[in-house]
Design a protein around this motif. Structure first.
Motif: not given
Length: 89
Positions: A71-77
């Motif tokens: 449940q986190t940002s794909f971009f940041l990941y």
């Protein structure tokens, strides 16, 4: 002594934790004479443009699925994982 300033990040916060605080960025002075990457610095500082880039296709399916599972940002990941991979080279 030659000194250079670089940005370092406090690694106490996992970037994939939902609602986690942003890492703290600070400047740290380096002693070039004792820096383990000084040869790279001296080599690339002589270039007019000491940067390079590549373009390639990368299958991010698993990274996308993992980001959504966390449940986190794909971009940041994917950005974090890409930088970690590049720094291992």
């Amino acid at each position: 002594m030659i000194e250079a300033a670089i940005k370092i990040t406090d690694k106490t916060t996992e970037p994939h934790q939902r609602g986690a605080e942003l890492p703290v960025t600070m400047l740290k002075k380096l002693d070039i004479a004792t820096w383990d990457r000084k040869e790279h610095f001296h080599f690339f500082k002589q270039f007019e443009e000491p940067f390079f880039g590549i373009c390639t296709e990368v299958d991010c399916t698993l990274a996308y699925q993992q980001a959504k599972a966390l449940q986190t940002s794909f971009f940041l990941y994917y950005l974090h994982k890409s930088i970690v991979a590049v720094n291992h080279v």
